[in-house]
Design a protein around this motif. Structure first.
Motif, PDB file in Angstrom:
ATOM      1  N   ASP A 118      -9.527  -5.783 -13.608  1.00 60.16           N
ATOM      2  CA  ASP A 118     -10.039  -4.771 -14.529  1.00 60.16           C
ATOM      3  C   ASP A 118      -9.220  -4.772 -15.816  1.00 60.16           C
ATOM      4  OD1 ASP A 118     -11.961  -3.769 -12.684  1.00 60.16           O
ATOM      5  OD2 ASP A 118     -10.379  -2.649 -11.671  1.00 60.16           O
ATOM      6  N   SER A 119      -9.734  -4.115 -16.836  1.00 58.37           N
ATOM      7  CA  SER A 119      -8.964  -4.007 -18.071  1.00 58.37           C
ATOM      8  C   SER A 119      -7.754  -3.106 -17.828  1.00 58.37           C
ATOM      9  CB  SER A 119      -9.825  -3.426 -19.196  1.00 58.37           C
ATOM     10  OG  SER A 119      -9.983  -2.028 -19.043  1.00 58.37           O
ATOM     11  N   ALA A 120      -6.694  -3.383 -18.549  1.00 53.93           N
ATOM     12  CA  ALA A 120      -5.475  -2.593 -18.404  1.00 53.93           C
ATOM     13  C   ALA A 120      -5.722  -1.128 -18.766  1.00 53.93           C
ATOM     14  CB  ALA A 120      -4.373  -3.172 -19.276  1.00 53.93           C
ATOM     15  N   ALA A 121      -6.564  -0.899 -19.769  1.00 47.41           N
ATOM     16  CA  ALA A 121      -6.850   0.476 -20.195  1.00 47.41           C
ATOM     17  C   ALA A 121      -7.544   1.260 -19.093  1.00 47.41           C
ATOM     18  CB  ALA A 121      -7.703   0.466 -21.458  1.00 47.41           C
ATOM     19  N   ALA A 145       1.668   0.932  -8.729  1.00 46.57           N
ATOM     20  CA  ALA A 145       0.564   0.361  -9.502  1.00 46.57           C
ATOM     21  C   ALA A 145       0.534  -1.151  -9.299  1.00 46.57           C
ATOM     22  CB  ALA A 145       0.720   0.694 -10.982  1.00 46.57           C
ATOM     23  N   ARG A 146      -0.559  -1.637  -8.712  1.00 47.24           N
ATOM     24  CA  ARG A 146      -0.670  -3.073  -8.454  1.00 47.24           C
ATOM     25  C   ARG A 146      -1.206  -3.795  -9.681  1.00 47.24           C
ATOM     26  NH1 ARG A 146      -3.802  -5.674  -3.277  1.00 47.24           N
ATOM     27  NH2 ARG A 146      -5.241  -6.644  -4.748  1.00 47.24           N
ATOM     28  N   VAL A 147      -0.520  -4.878 -10.025  1.00 49.04           N
ATOM     29  CA  VAL A 147      -0.884  -5.703 -11.178  1.00 49.04           C
ATOM     30  C   VAL A 147      -1.396  -7.033 -10.629  1.00 49.04           C
ATOM     31  CG1 VAL A 147      -0.105  -6.644 -13.383  1.00 49.04           C
ATOM     32  CG2 VAL A 147       1.023  -4.611 -12.436  1.00 49.04           C
ATOM     33  N   THR A 160       0.998  -9.702 -17.735  1.00 49.83           N
ATOM     34  CA  THR A 160       1.577  -8.946 -16.622  1.00 49.83           C
ATOM     35  C   THR A 160       2.570  -7.911 -17.124  1.00 49.83           C
ATOM     36  OG1 THR A 160       1.329 -10.870 -15.163  1.00 49.83           O
ATOM     37  CG2 THR A 160       2.864  -9.150 -14.459  1.00 49.83           C
ATOM     38  N   ILE A 161       3.468  -8.318 -17.982  1.00 46.02           N
ATOM     39  CA  ILE A 161       4.482  -7.395 -18.502  1.00 46.02           C
ATOM     40  C   ILE A 161       3.859  -6.333 -19.402  1.00 46.02           C
ATOM     41  CG2 ILE A 161       6.552  -7.220 -19.929  1.00 46.02           C
ATOM     42  CD1 ILE A 161       6.982  -8.383 -17.107  1.00 46.02           C
ATOM     43  N   GLU A 162       2.854  -6.725 -20.178  1.00 44.84           N
ATOM     44  CA  GLU A 162       2.162  -5.736 -21.025  1.00 44.84           C
ATOM     45  C   GLU A 162       1.491  -4.672 -20.162  1.00 44.84           C
ATOM     46  OE1 GLU A 162      -1.417  -5.558 -24.377  1.00 44.84           O
ATOM     47  OE2 GLU A 162      -0.503  -7.481 -23.839  1.00 44.84           O
ATOM     48  N   ARG A 163       0.820  -5.120 -19.097  1.00 46.07           N
ATOM     49  CA  ARG A 163       0.205  -4.175 -18.177  1.00 46.07           C
ATOM     50  C   ARG A 163       1.267  -3.301 -17.517  1.00 46.07           C
ATOM     51  NH1 ARG A 163      -5.137  -5.387 -15.916  1.00 46.07           N
ATOM     52  NH2 ARG A 163      -6.142  -6.949 -17.212  1.00 46.07           N
ATOM     53  N   ALA A 164       2.378  -3.897 -17.130  1.00 42.58           N
ATOM     54  CA  ALA A 164       3.443  -3.141 -16.476  1.00 42.58           C
ATOM     55  C   ALA A 164       3.923  -1.984 -17.343  1.00 42.58           C
ATOM     56  CB  ALA A 164       4.607  -4.073 -16.140  1.00 42.58           C
ATOM     57  N   HIS A 165       4.117  -2.254 -18.624  1.00 38.87           N
ATOM     58  CA  HIS A 165       4.581  -1.192 -19.529  1.00 38.87           C
ATOM     59  C   HIS A 165       3.500  -0.129 -19.726  1.00 38.87           C
ATOM     60  CE1 HIS A 165       8.556  -2.504 -20.992  1.00 38.87           C
ATOM     61  NE2 HIS A 165       8.124  -3.713 -20.668  1.00 38.87           N
ATOM     62  N   VAL A 174       6.307   2.598  -9.524  1.00 37.63           N
ATOM     63  CA  VAL A 174       6.646   1.264  -9.042  1.00 37.63           C
ATOM     64  C   VAL A 174       5.554   0.324  -9.520  1.00 37.63           C
ATOM     65  CG1 VAL A 174       7.314  -0.098  -7.003  1.00 37.63           C
ATOM     66  CG2 VAL A 174       7.511   2.396  -6.947  1.00 37.63           C
ATOM     67  N   LEU A 175       5.905  -0.941  -9.750  1.00 42.44           N
ATOM     68  CA  LEU A 175       4.935  -1.943 -10.172  1.00 42.44           C
ATOM     69  C   LEU A 175       4.884  -3.054  -9.129  1.00 42.44           C
ATOM     70  CD1 LEU A 175       6.040  -1.827 -13.862  1.00 42.44           C
ATOM     71  CD2 LEU A 175       3.806  -1.099 -13.007  1.00 42.44           C
ATOM     72  N   PHE A 176       3.682  -3.343  -8.670  1.00 34.90           N
ATOM     73  CA  PHE A 176       3.465  -4.264  -7.554  1.00 34.90           C
ATOM     74  C   PHE A 176       2.729  -5.495  -8.079  1.00 34.90           C
ATOM     75  CE2 PHE A 176       0.839  -4.713  -3.371  1.00 34.90           C
ATOM     76  CZ  PHE A 176       1.577  -5.829  -3.010  1.00 34.90           C
ATOM     77  N   VAL A 177       3.389  -6.649  -8.007  1.00 35.14           N
ATOM     78  CA  VAL A 177       2.781  -7.900  -8.464  1.00 35.14           C
ATOM     79  C   VAL A 177       2.661  -8.834  -7.257  1.00 35.14           C
ATOM     80  CG1 VAL A 177       2.885  -9.797 -10.120  1.00 35.14           C
ATOM     81  CG2 VAL A 177       3.875  -7.577 -10.719  1.00 35.14           C
ATOM     82  N   PRO A 178       1.500  -8.832  -6.578  1.00 36.14           N
ATOM     83  CA  PRO A 178       1.321  -9.718  -5.436  1.00 36.14           C
ATOM     84  C   PRO A 178       1.000 -11.149  -5.874  1.00 36.14           C
ATOM     85  CG  PRO A 178      -0.657  -8.438  -5.778  1.00 36.14           C
ATOM     86  CD  PRO A 178       0.345  -7.965  -6.806  1.00 36.14           C
ATOM     87  N   ALA A 179       1.061 -12.062  -4.906  1.00 35.44           N
ATOM     88  CA  ALA A 179       0.727 -13.479  -5.107  1.00 35.44           C
ATOM     89  C   ALA A 179       1.765 -14.221  -5.936  1.00 35.44           C
ATOM     90  CB  ALA A 179      -0.657 -13.644  -5.727  1.00 35.44           C
ATOM     91  N   VAL A 180       2.970 -13.687  -5.996  1.00 38.08           N
ATOM     92  CA  VAL A 180       4.084 -14.373  -6.649  1.00 38.08           C
ATOM     93  C   VAL A 180       5.183 -14.568  -5.615  1.00 38.08           C
ATOM     94  CG1 VAL A 180       5.857 -14.232  -8.431  1.00 38.08           C
ATOM     95  CG2 VAL A 180       3.574 -13.372  -8.896  1.00 38.08           C
TER      96      VAL A 180
END
Length: 250
Positions: A118-121, A145-147, A160-165, A174-180
């Protein structure tokens, strides 16, 4: 008896004393087993809950079914429970209120729907809605928040970092980045994440001590344990019904 507000504070505190290791549960029995193994909190897996109810992940699980499973899990354990609510099941405010009423003190909220990023917004708006619903309910909800940029996107680190901020500004804890799972990427994301980083581990990923050294705060397994449990059930049943032996259960 520990109150829900105290459980929420406990879950929040666990993120300041890393690592928070979460072998994800899918029903009351698995939650009890995981708590008995020493887990300090229980995280659900939406995929595991869906499979346990005989439906597909990513749209097959209804909010009412998810909440029913959550109630059983909360009743079965004494530790804080954080629930995977996928992308919020449409009405995020109603969903957050429902899971809080069921006893959850944390949520996992995805920025993809049906395997599409989805869009970050849009996701930032979901996070703000979730936070507002929790404030209205009176619980200091921990929002993970899953990214999904690596899972369903092109793995663009800048995105990824833009979405995280953006998600952090919207109220994510918390920021969740799966598949890494590769160490250099994990270290880089942890260094630039504005909130504690959650990764999904499993075979091929660095060990828990290694992940902590890379800067990871929260480590979960997603549906991996559930998948393995059902794989064993399939293998044992197939063996029993074909050869009449029991080696899969040895």
């Amino acid at each position: 008896m520990t109150t829900q507000a105290e459980q929420a504070q406990r879950l929040r505190t666990l993120h300041t004393q890393p690592p928070l290791v979460l072998p994800n549960a899918w029903d009351a029995g698995s939650a009890r087993a995981i708590e008995s193994a020493g887990a300090s909190a229980i995280a659900t897996t939406s995929a595991g809950v869906a499979w346990s109810l005989g439906v597909a992940d990513g749209g097959g699980l209804s909010l009412s079914a998810a909440v029913g499973a959550l109630r059983a899990i909360v009743a079965a354990v004494s530790v804080p429970v954080t629930v995977d609510i996928e992308a919020g099941y449409g009405d995020v405010a109603a969903t957050v209120t429902a899971v809080l009423e069921a006893g959850a003190v944390g949520i996992n909220l995805e920025d993809s729907t049906g395997g599409v990023l989805d869009s970050a917004a849009v996701h930032a708006s979901r996070i703000r809605t979730a936070r507002a619903a929790a404030v209205a309910f009176g619980i200091d909800l921990v929002i993970n928040a899953r990214v999904d940029t690596y899972m369903f996107g092109d793995g663009d680190r800048a995105d990824t970092i833009e979405r995280a901020h953006l998600y952090a500004d919207a109220g994510a804890d918390v920021l969740f980045v799966p598949a890494v799972v590769d160490a250099p990427t994990i270290r880089s994301l942890a260094a630039d994440s504005p909130r504690p980083l959650n990764v999904m581990a499993g075979p091929g990923a660095p060990s828990v001590p290694e992940l902590v050294e890379l800067g990871v705060t929260r480590i979960s397994l997603g549906p991996a344990i559930t998948a393995r449990a059902y794989a064993l059930a399939t293998a044992a049943a197939t063996e029993l019904l074909t050869t009449g032996t029991y080696d899969a259960l040895a």
